[in-house]
Design an enzyme around this catalytic site. Structure first.
Site, PDB file in Angstrom:
ATOM      1  N   GLY A  59       7.298   3.585  14.243  1.00  0.00           N
ATOM      2  CA  GLY A  59       7.148   3.974  12.839  1.00  0.00           C
ATOM      3  C   GLY A  59       6.470   5.323  12.677  1.00  0.00           C
ATOM      4  O   GLY A  59       6.925   6.173  11.913  1.00  0.00           O
ATOM      5  N   HIS A  62       7.539   0.227  18.529  1.00  0.00           N
ATOM      6  CA  HIS A  62       6.436   0.767  17.705  1.00  0.00           C
ATOM      7  C   HIS A  62       6.663   2.262  17.433  1.00  0.00           C
ATOM      8  O   HIS A  62       5.871   3.119  17.868  1.00  0.00           O
ATOM      9  CB  HIS A  62       5.079   0.539  18.385  1.00  0.00           C
ATOM     10  CG  HIS A  62       3.927   0.592  17.410  1.00  0.00           C
ATOM     11  ND1 HIS A  62       2.823  -0.215  17.525  1.00  0.00           N
ATOM     12  CD2 HIS A  62       3.709   1.361  16.311  1.00  0.00           C
ATOM     13  CE1 HIS A  62       1.972   0.059  16.541  1.00  0.00           C
ATOM     14  NE2 HIS A  62       2.490   1.031  15.799  1.00  0.00           N
ATOM     15  N   GLY A 113       0.861  -1.186   0.000  1.00  0.00           N
ATOM     16  CA  GLY A 113       0.000   0.000   0.000  1.00  0.00           C
ATOM     17  C   GLY A 113       0.889   1.226   0.000  1.00  0.00           C
ATOM     18  O   GLY A 113       2.049   1.175  -0.414  1.00  0.00           O
ATOM     19  N   ARG A 127      -1.818  -6.596  -9.393  1.00  0.00           N
ATOM     20  CA  ARG A 127      -1.982  -5.427 -10.263  1.00  0.00           C
ATOM     21  C   ARG A 127      -0.615  -5.027 -10.797  1.00  0.00           C
ATOM     22  O   ARG A 127       0.397  -5.576 -10.362  1.00  0.00           O
ATOM     23  CB  ARG A 127      -2.660  -4.265  -9.524  1.00  0.00           C
ATOM     24  CG  ARG A 127      -1.884  -3.704  -8.375  1.00  0.00           C
ATOM     25  CD  ARG A 127      -2.763  -2.771  -7.543  1.00  0.00           C
ATOM     26  NE  ARG A 127      -2.228  -2.605  -6.200  1.00  0.00           N
ATOM     27  CZ  ARG A 127      -1.286  -1.735  -5.858  1.00  0.00           C
ATOM     28  NH1 ARG A 127      -0.748  -0.952  -6.763  1.00  0.00           N
ATOM     29  NH2 ARG A 127      -0.867  -1.663  -4.615  1.00  0.00           N
TER      30      ARG A 127
END
Ligand SMILES: NC(=O)c1ccc[n+]([C@@H]2O[C@H](COP(=O)([O-])OP(=O)(O)OC[C@H]3O[C@@H](n4cnc5c(N)ncnc54)[C@H](O)[C@@H]3O)[C@@H](O)[C@H]2O)c1
Ligand SMILES: O=C(O)[C@H](O)COP(=O)(O)O
Length: 343
Positions: A281, A279, A150, A176
């Site tokens: 990010g 955590h 994504g 895709r």
């Protein structure tokens, strides 16, 4: 009667908020017990406080009886979607696409480089005033597999390219083609693993991705490969990962863990070849300016009855119908649906 918007940032610190709403500050407070800033029945948009424990974030929900939009400041909405039972039908849940890509991709690269080049060993050696030189793996010439292509996965590829990697393979929910090349469907992931020197996880946590990285997935990884997780802890089966780490067959760099926070004494802390960040990010200096831009844009759209950004679901409708892959959903390719997104 006023239409209130509850914001977890002081409204006077956000330039460009549209007129027409009363902006009220609510971030749950230091202890999570902060009183509500106004009558919850007047709140039409609730912007969920960031970096706040889940019970605090969901505390207002059952009192917000005239709500039209829940806007998170996180990209992942797995914990919010599990807590929407008190919300009336027709409320849109929007995520923070556009806010976390740069920061999270940067951390994915930082963890990858640190783990490959042995930075944690250098830090330990420095503490002991020991000169620990020798050859280390480089990122240059490696094959990298991004699982979860994504906006964050694409931002990771943007940052991998200048490091002269040999090849990037990409996996998303469905197949895709992008300007960069093929994105494989999730069914292909096991066949792609044996070629990858580095596997980076950037999927959302869903029923399909919980435990995606299990014993079989790990067994398909090359000897000496590096697993990087900036997705969510439960995407990886911690027991299966521990078994591989303890055998010394692969290494890992984890920004997210299961359980999280990782409690003192958990074997993952001391497993061989693992680098753990807590955590990190999203929370960086890149967060605030991007979060403010998202809020101004989203509220301007809401005030003008225009389609909203990043609509992940509408309560009371079949998720299969409302989750779009695109600016309103999860993959960059598909269009938003103005029919369902107007105010
Ligand atoms: N470490 C952090 O601090 C941090 C920060 C931001 C986001 N995140 C996590 O990263 C996730 C991804 O963020 P995004 O904005 O790119 O999300 P997104 O949902 O827009 O995109 C995720 C991608 O994963 C793919 N995907 C979904 N299910 C899959 C499956 N079963 N197999 C393979 N691919 C699958 C989707 O097709 C999509 O391409 C968030 O949901 C969040 O959990 C972590
Ligand atoms: O999903 C995100 O945007 C980041 O991981 C931050 O998520 P958290 O605030 O829920 O930890």
């Amino acid at each position: 009667m006023s239409e209130d918007v509850w914001l977890p940032l002081p409204p006077e610190e956000i330039e460009g908020l549209p007129e027409g709403f009363r902006y009220l500050f609510w971030d749950g407070g230091q202890d999570g017990e902060q009183a509500f800033p106004g009558d919850p029945a007047r709140c039409v948009m609730y912007v969920v406080p960031y970096m706040t424990p889940l019970p605090v974030r969901v505390r207002p929900l059952e009192r917000l009886t005239n709500l039209r939009v829940i806007q998170t400041l996180t990209a992942g909405v797995d914990d919010m979607t599990a807590n929407l039972s008190s919300i009336a039908p027709g409320v849109r849940l929007c995520n923070a696409r556009g806010v976390h890509e740069a920061s999270t991709a940067e951390l994915a690269l930082a963890l990858t480089l640190a783990a490959l080049r042995g930075i944690p060993d250098f830090v330990r050696a420095q503490q002991e005033e020991r000169w620990a030189s020798g050859f280390r793996p480089a990122l240059a010439d490696k094959n990298v597999l991004i699982v979860g292509y994504g906006p964050i996965g694409a931002a990771i590829e943007d940052r991998l390219t200048p490091f002269e990697v040999a090849r990037v393979a990409r996996v998303a929910r469905s197949r895709r083609t992008t300007a960069r090349g093929l994105v494989h469907a999730t069914e292909d992931v096991l066949s792609l693993l044996p070629d990858a020197d580095v596997v980076i996880l950037s999927t959302p946590l869903t029923d399909a991705t919980r435990g995606l990285v299990d014993a079989e997935f790990l067994a398909r990884m090359k000897d000496g490969a590096l697993l990087v997780n900036v997705a969510r802890g439960p995407v990886v089966d911690t027991g299966a990962l521990l078994a591989e780490l303890e055998r010394g067959r692969i290494t890992a760099a984890l920004d997210v863990t299961d359980p999280e926070p990782l409690p003192p004494g958990h074997p993952l802390w001391r497993a061989p070849g693992v680098l753990i960040s807590p955590h990190m990010g999203g929370p960086s200096s890149a967060f605030l300016p991007r979060a403010k831009r998202l809020l101004v844009d989203q509220l301007t759209r809401f005030a003008r009855h225009e389609p909203l950004r990043n609509v992940i679901l509408t309560t009371g409708t079949d998720p299969a119908e409302t989750v779009s892959e695109g600016p309103g959903g999860t993959d960059p390719a598909a269009p938003d649906s103005p029919g369902t997104n107007g105010r």
